[in-house]
Design an enzyme around this catalytic site. Sequence first.
Site: not given
Length: 384
Positions: A134, A159, A368, A370
Amino acid sequence: MSDFDLFSITEEHQELREAVRAVADDKIAPHAADVDERSEFPKAAHDALVGTDFHAAHIPEAYGGVGADAVATCIIIEEVARACASSSLIPAVNKLGTMPLILGGSEEVKQRYLRPVADGEAMFSYGLSEREAGSDTASMRTRAEADGDEWVLNGQKSWITNAGVSRYYTVMAVTDPDGKRGGNVSAFVVHADDPGFSLGEPERKLGIKGSPTRELHFDNVRIPGDRLVGGVGEGLKIALRTLDHTRITIGAQAVGIAQGALDHAVAYAKERRQFGSAIADFQGIQFMLADMAMKLETARQMVYVAAAKSERSDSDLSFFGAAAKCYASDAAMEITTDAVQLLGGAGYVKDFPVERMMRDAKITQIYEGTNQIQRLVMARQLLK
C-alpha cells in the site's frame, strides 16, 4: 497584470465554476443520496459530465480534449464533490489513470488511449496498490515477464477506484525481479477485455459508495509491447510523478465535500429555532461556523496554489501537492464532523446529507497516499 491579480481566480475559472455548479445542482445532487444508498455507479452524473465535457477536461486539445488547466480541473472536481463525492471520482480518476500516459507515454500511446477518454467513450483507472504493497509501493509483487515482443502479466492490485466501469487500466508491475528496488517496475495499459484479466467482488465501504472499488486479477494476461507506458523500468518513477499531480485533485474533492457540508450547516442554523431564536443567533454556533469556513478557505487556497504549481511543474510541487491534499482532507473531516454536530440528531440521520458527507470525507485522508505518507513526503522535501 497587477501583483494583486495573482491572488484571484480568473474570470474564466469563475465562469467554469458557475457552469459546473449548475450541472451538479441540476443533474447530480438529486441522485446523490440514492447512489449512496444503493451503492450504484452514478450513471446520470457520468452522462451529464460527458455531455458537458467535464468528465476528463484535463486531456490536451491535441488528443481531442478541452485542455483544461490543473486549477480548472480542481474546480470541476470540487463543484461535483460538493453535490456528490462518488461522482467527483469520474473526472478525478480519469486524470489519475491517464496522467502516467500524459507524463511518460509515447505519442502513439497518447493518441490511442487519450482520445476515447476525451470523447467520453471510455474511463481509465490506475493500478498501483496491492494487498501487501500500500504505502510501500516498491514492494509490489505483480510481475510482467517478457515473452518475445509481448509481456505476460501475473498478480493482483487492490483498492482500484472505478474498477469494472473503466475500459482501461494503467498497471504497474515488476519487470526485473533482481533489479534495483523501485527501478525495476514498468507501466502497462491493460484492457478490460484482455483474456486472463478479472475483477474481485466490489468492496463494501464506509463512503464513496457510488464509486466501485475492486481488486484487479491478472492470470497470464498477454500485453502487446506497444502498451508499455514510458521505458522499461520507469514505471514507479512515472507513478510517483503522477501522484504529485493527482493528489491535488483529492484535496479539491475534500474541499468540495466540506463546502457542501458547510452550506447545509449554514442553511440549517438559519432555520432551526431553539429558545425562541434561530440557532444562528447563538455565539457558540457562530464560532463553529466561522472556524469551519476559515479551515475551508485555507484548504481551498492551498489546493489552488498546488494546482498552479502542477500546471507549471514547479520544482516544489511534491511539497505543495502533499500539503494541499493533507490539509484539505484533514479539514474536510473536521468540517463534516462539525456539520453533523451542528445539526444534532438531524445530522445523524439520512434525511440530511451531512452524515453522507462525513463518511465520504474520511477516504480523502487515506487514498492517493495516507496523510501520514503526505507528511513523510513534506518532511523529505524540507530535509533535502
